[in-house]
Design a protein around this motif. Structure first.
Motif, PDB file in Angstrom:
ATOM      1  N   ILE A  65      -4.462   1.317 -12.505  1.00 19.39           N
ATOM      2  CA  ILE A  65      -3.819   0.163 -11.609  1.00 19.39           C
ATOM      3  C   ILE A  65      -3.333   1.190 -10.178  1.00 19.39           C
ATOM      4  N   ASP A  66      -3.763   0.954  -9.508  1.00 19.57           N
ATOM      5  CA  ASP A  66      -2.945   1.878  -8.833  1.00 19.57           C
ATOM      6  C   ASP A  66      -2.450   0.933  -6.502  1.00 19.57           C
ATOM      7  N   MET A  67      -1.818   1.342  -6.257  1.00 22.19           N
ATOM      8  CA  MET A  67      -1.171   0.102  -5.993  1.00 22.19           C
ATOM      9  C   MET A  67      -1.843   0.576  -3.582  1.00 22.19           C
ATOM     10  N   SER A  68      -2.911   2.152  -4.265  1.00 19.24           N
ATOM     11  CA  SER A  68      -3.677   2.242  -2.169  1.00 19.24           C
ATOM     12  C   SER A  68      -4.794   0.850  -2.832  1.00 19.24           C
ATOM     13  N   THR A  69      -5.514   0.652  -1.597  1.00 17.39           N
ATOM     14  CA  THR A  69      -6.558  -0.397  -1.481  1.00 17.39           C
ATOM     15  C   THR A  69      -7.689   0.850  -1.373  1.00 17.39           C
ATOM     16  N   GLY A  88      -0.003  12.294 -12.514  1.00 20.44           N
ATOM     17  CA  GLY A  88       0.400  12.613 -11.091  1.00 20.44           C
ATOM     18  C   GLY A  88       1.048  11.016 -10.459  1.00 20.44           C
ATOM     19  N   ALA A  89       1.762  10.588 -10.397  1.00 20.82           N
ATOM     20  CA  ALA A  89       1.946   9.482 -10.913  1.00 20.82           C
ATOM     21  C   ALA A  89       3.771   8.699 -10.934  1.00 20.82           C
ATOM     22  N   THR A  90       4.658  10.378 -11.977  1.00 21.45           N
ATOM     23  CA  THR A  90       5.492   9.582 -13.095  1.00 21.45           C
ATOM     24  C   THR A  90       6.073   8.793 -12.403  1.00 21.45           C
ATOM     25  N   TRP A  91       6.398   9.042 -10.871  1.00 21.19           N
ATOM     26  CA  TRP A  91       7.985   7.912  -9.964  1.00 21.19           C
ATOM     27  C   TRP A  91       7.285   6.438 -10.964  1.00 21.19           C
ATOM     28  N   ILE A  92       6.133   6.544 -10.834  1.00 21.62           N
ATOM     29  CA  ILE A  92       6.133   5.126 -11.050  1.00 21.62           C
ATOM     30  C   ILE A  92       6.704   3.917 -11.818  1.00 21.62           C
ATOM     31  N   GLY A  93       7.418   5.166 -13.202  1.00 20.55           N
ATOM     32  CA  GLY A  93       8.365   5.049 -14.040  1.00 20.55           C
ATOM     33  C   GLY A  93       9.541   5.037 -14.098  1.00 20.55           C
ATOM     34  N   HIS A 123     -10.770  12.486  -1.852  1.00 18.67           N
ATOM     35  CA  HIS A 123     -10.556  13.511  -3.128  1.00 18.67           C
ATOM     36  C   HIS A 123     -10.752  12.039  -3.542  1.00 18.67           C
ATOM     37  N   ARG A 124     -12.168  12.528  -4.926  1.00 19.06           N
ATOM     38  CA  ARG A 124     -12.680  11.605  -6.480  1.00 19.06           C
ATOM     39  C   ARG A 124     -11.268  12.154  -6.939  1.00 19.06           C
ATOM     40  N   ILE A 125     -10.716  13.206  -7.054  1.00 21.10           N
ATOM     41  CA  ILE A 125      -8.920  13.409  -8.027  1.00 21.10           C
ATOM     42  C   ILE A 125      -7.814  13.897  -6.978  1.00 21.10           C
ATOM     43  N   HIS A 126      -7.078  13.247  -7.439  1.00 18.48           N
ATOM     44  CA  HIS A 126      -6.159  13.120  -5.939  1.00 18.48           C
ATOM     45  C   HIS A 126      -4.885  13.890  -7.422  1.00 18.48           C
ATOM     46  N   ASN A 127      -5.111  15.257  -7.501  1.00 17.94           N
ATOM     47  CA  ASN A 127      -4.574  15.860  -8.776  1.00 17.94           C
ATOM     48  C   ASN A 127      -4.994  17.608  -8.775  1.00 17.94           C
ATOM     49  N   PRO A 128      -5.200  18.547  -8.994  1.00 15.46           N
ATOM     50  CA  PRO A 128      -5.435  19.547  -9.073  1.00 15.46           C
ATOM     51  C   PRO A 128      -5.974  19.910  -9.938  1.00 15.46           C
ATOM     52  N   HIS A 160      -5.501  -3.110  -8.443  1.00 11.58           N
ATOM     53  CA  HIS A 160      -4.959  -3.285  -7.014  1.00 11.58           C
ATOM     54  C   HIS A 160      -3.279  -3.383  -7.601  1.00 11.58           C
ATOM     55  N   GLY A 161      -2.377  -2.777  -6.971  1.00 10.49           N
ATOM     56  CA  GLY A 161      -1.244  -3.132  -7.411  1.00 10.49           C
ATOM     57  C   GLY A 161       0.494  -2.461  -8.229  1.00 10.49           C
ATOM     58  N   ASP A 162       1.388  -2.744  -8.190  1.00 11.64           N
ATOM     59  CA  ASP A 162       2.083  -1.600  -8.272  1.00 11.64           C
ATOM     60  C   ASP A 162       1.902  -1.704  -9.922  1.00 11.64           C
ATOM     61  N   ALA A 163       1.920  -0.784  -9.960  1.00  9.27           N
ATOM     62  CA  ALA A 163       2.265   0.234 -12.080  1.00  9.27           C
ATOM     63  C   ALA A 163       3.652   0.280 -12.216  1.00  9.27           C
ATOM     64  N   ALA A 164       4.849  -0.244 -11.814  1.00  7.66           N
ATOM     65  CA  ALA A 164       5.777   0.037 -12.074  1.00  7.66           C
ATOM     66  C   ALA A 164       6.388  -1.518 -13.191  1.00  7.66           C
ATOM     67  N   GLY A 165       6.150  -1.459 -14.329  1.00  9.69           N
ATOM     68  CA  GLY A 165       6.519  -2.695 -15.200  1.00  9.69           C
ATOM     69  C   GLY A 165       5.241  -3.712 -15.982  1.00  9.69           C
ATOM     70  N   GLY A 188      -1.278   4.198 -11.827  1.00 11.00           N
ATOM     71  CA  GLY A 188      -1.637   5.108 -10.545  1.00 11.00           C
ATOM     72  C   GLY A 188      -2.894   5.882 -10.802  1.00 11.00           C
ATOM     73  N   SER A 189      -4.308   5.384 -10.923  1.00 12.03           N
ATOM     74  CA  SER A 189      -5.374   5.809 -12.012  1.00 12.03           C
ATOM     75  C   SER A 189      -6.742   5.978 -10.532  1.00 12.03           C
ATOM     76  N   GLY A 190      -5.539   6.074  -8.883  1.00 13.03           N
ATOM     77  CA  GLY A 190      -6.342   7.411  -7.932  1.00 13.03           C
ATOM     78  C   GLY A 190      -7.688   6.273  -6.835  1.00 13.03           C
ATOM     79  N   SER A 191      -8.308   6.990  -6.992  1.00 12.64           N
ATOM     80  CA  SER A 191      -9.713   6.567  -7.443  1.00 12.64           C
ATOM     81  C   SER A 191     -10.684   6.312  -8.135  1.00 12.64           C
ATOM     82  N   ASP A 243       0.747  -1.224  -0.232  1.00 12.65           N
ATOM     83  CA  ASP A 243      -0.320  -0.176   0.397  1.00 12.65           C
ATOM     84  C   ASP A 243       1.155   1.405  -0.126  1.00 12.65           C
ATOM     85  N   ILE A 244       0.396   2.295   0.425  1.00  8.43           N
ATOM     86  CA  ILE A 244       1.519   3.491  -0.404  1.00  8.43           C
ATOM     87  C   ILE A 244       1.291   4.219   1.159  1.00  8.43           C
ATOM     88  N   PRO A 245       1.682   4.896   1.496  1.00 10.72           N
ATOM     89  CA  PRO A 245       2.007   5.720   2.800  1.00 10.72           C
ATOM     90  C   PRO A 245       0.219   6.209   3.429  1.00 10.72           C
TER      91      PRO A 245
HETATM   92  N1  SAH Z   1      -4.170   9.850 -11.493  1.00 10.59           N
HETATM   93  C1  SAH Z   1      -5.159   9.799  -9.994  1.00 10.59           C
HETATM   94  C2  SAH Z   1      -4.017   9.883  -8.616  1.00 10.59           C
HETATM   95  C3  SAH Z   1      -3.151  10.702  -8.183  1.00 10.59           C
HETATM   96  S1  SAH Z   1      -2.061  10.136  -6.800  1.00 10.59           S
HETATM   97  C4  SAH Z   1      -5.117  11.110 -10.162  1.00 10.59           C
HETATM   98  O1  SAH Z   1      -5.538  11.665 -10.897  1.00 10.59           O
HETATM   99  O2  SAH Z   1      -6.618  10.882  -9.725  1.00 10.59           O
HETATM  100  C5  SAH Z   1      -0.932   8.851  -7.398  1.00 10.59           C
HETATM  101  C6  SAH Z   1      -1.348   7.531  -7.412  1.00 10.59           C
HETATM  102  O3  SAH Z   1      -0.053   6.575  -7.447  1.00 10.59           O
HETATM  103  C7  SAH Z   1      -2.271   7.209  -5.939  1.00 10.59           C
HETATM  104  O4  SAH Z   1      -3.217   6.729  -5.860  1.00 10.59           O
HETATM  105  C8  SAH Z   1      -1.183   6.079  -4.626  1.00 10.59           C
HETATM  106  O5  SAH Z   1      -2.161   5.198  -4.764  1.00 10.59           O
HETATM  107  C9  SAH Z   1      -0.901   5.777  -6.369  1.00 10.59           C
HETATM  108  N2  SAH Z   1       0.589   5.361  -7.132  1.00 10.59           N
HETATM  109  C10 SAH Z   1       2.143   5.986  -5.410  1.00 10.59           C
HETATM  110  N3  SAH Z   1       2.873   4.919  -6.126  1.00 10.59           N
HETATM  111  C11 SAH Z   1       1.949   3.853  -7.051  1.00 10.59           C
HETATM  112  C12 SAH Z   1       2.379   2.416  -7.563  1.00 10.59           C
HETATM  113  N4  SAH Z   1       3.996   2.189  -7.457  1.00 10.59           N
HETATM  114  N5  SAH Z   1       1.759   1.621  -8.505  1.00 10.59           N
HETATM  115  C13 SAH Z   1       0.296   2.084  -8.744  1.00 10.59           C
HETATM  116  N6  SAH Z   1       0.152   3.013  -8.065  1.00 10.59           N
HETATM  117  C14 SAH Z   1       1.076   3.289  -7.454  1.00 10.59           C
END
Ligand code: SAH
Length: 248
Positions: free
Chosen positions: A65-69, A111-116, A14-19, A92-97, A44-47, A2-4
């Protein structure tokens, strides 16, 4: 996996986890001229708000795919609520790769480009799932103006000034990856305020309900500092947008 926990506390409502506002999201969907039945992958599809509302409005199908349950569960509920559960799937899972089984028309990471491992790595990852001629969506922060010091950059929740680029530089960086920027929708301050200020009420209610939680001190500190920190730093210095890219 899961995420922190701080994120699932501050952004639980939040429904949208970005601005982006719901209007920004709809503008982006319209700007892409999506055909009914278009296939979308969202890392990193969030909610799930992007896939669910676009399935409803534009008839797309998609996988997120999103890492948050918590966020993944919320996405599934949202799909049912909007009556699109037959068109979108949330994993639910790690989207890396992660690479889609069937090539998609649009491959997104908002909003999740650390994934790559950053923008370049995420573009490379998304490309593996994309049909020829498809569109990549990258949602990414940029500097509205360069922070005068590294301390100010850290106030903006960046690790360093070098974390982000100015908008012209960010746009040029996509060109350097050999992609055309074919559309973009930028967040405005109203959207930033919705994203950040909504966390404050969520945190306050969580504190009232969980005064003895191990995490209460951290949430209390984040709420106490949050509004002034946001006004002084992020609101002044950080922009955010979604950029639509096509390989040259
Ligand atoms: N794209 C969504 C969420 C952005 S917030 C939106 O715009 O609403 C970033 C999201 O990345 C969070 O939902 C978080 O749970 C997810 N996340 C973080 N690391 C991840 C990983 N390694 N794999 C999949 N999801 C990840």
């Amino acid at each position: 996996m899961d995420i922190p926990r701080i994120f699932t506390i501050t952004e639980s409502a939040h429904r949208i986890h970005n601005p982006f506002t719901p209007a920004n999201l709809a503008t982006l969907g319209a700007a892409l001229r999506l055909e009914p039945g278009a296939r979308i992958l969202d890392l990193g599809s969030g909610s799930g708000e992007m896939l669910c509302t676009w399935a409803l409005k534009y008839g797309i199908t998609g996988v997120g795919i999103d890492m948050s349950t918590l966020f993944t569960d919320q996405a599934k509920l949202r799909a049912e609520e909007l009556g699109v559960a037959d068109r979108v799937r949330f994993i639910h899972g790690d989207a890396a790769g992660y690479v889609a089984e069937e090539k998609v028309d649009v491959a997104a990471c908002l909003g999740a480009t650390w994934i790559g491992g950053g923008v370049a790595g995420t573009v490379e990852l998304l490309e593996k799932s994309l049909r020829p001629g498809g569109i990549i969506l990258i949602g990414e922060p940029y500097w509205l103006k360069v922070p005068p010091t590294e301390d100010v950059a850290r106030g903006c929740e960046a690790n360093a000034i070098s974390d982000f680029l100015l908008l012209p530089e960010l746009l040029a960086s996509f060109g350097n990856l050999n992609y055309d920027v074919v559309e973009m929708v930028l967040a405005d301050r109203e959207g930033w305020d919705r994203y950040e200020a909504a966390k404050w009420l969520t945190m306050r209610r969580w504190l009232d309900a969980n005064p003895n939680d191990d995490f209460a001190n951290e949430v209390r500190a984040t709420l106490t500092l949050g509004p002034t920190r946001y006004a002084a730093y992020t609101r002044e210095y950080v922009g955010w947008g979604v950029f639509a890219l096509m390989a040259r």
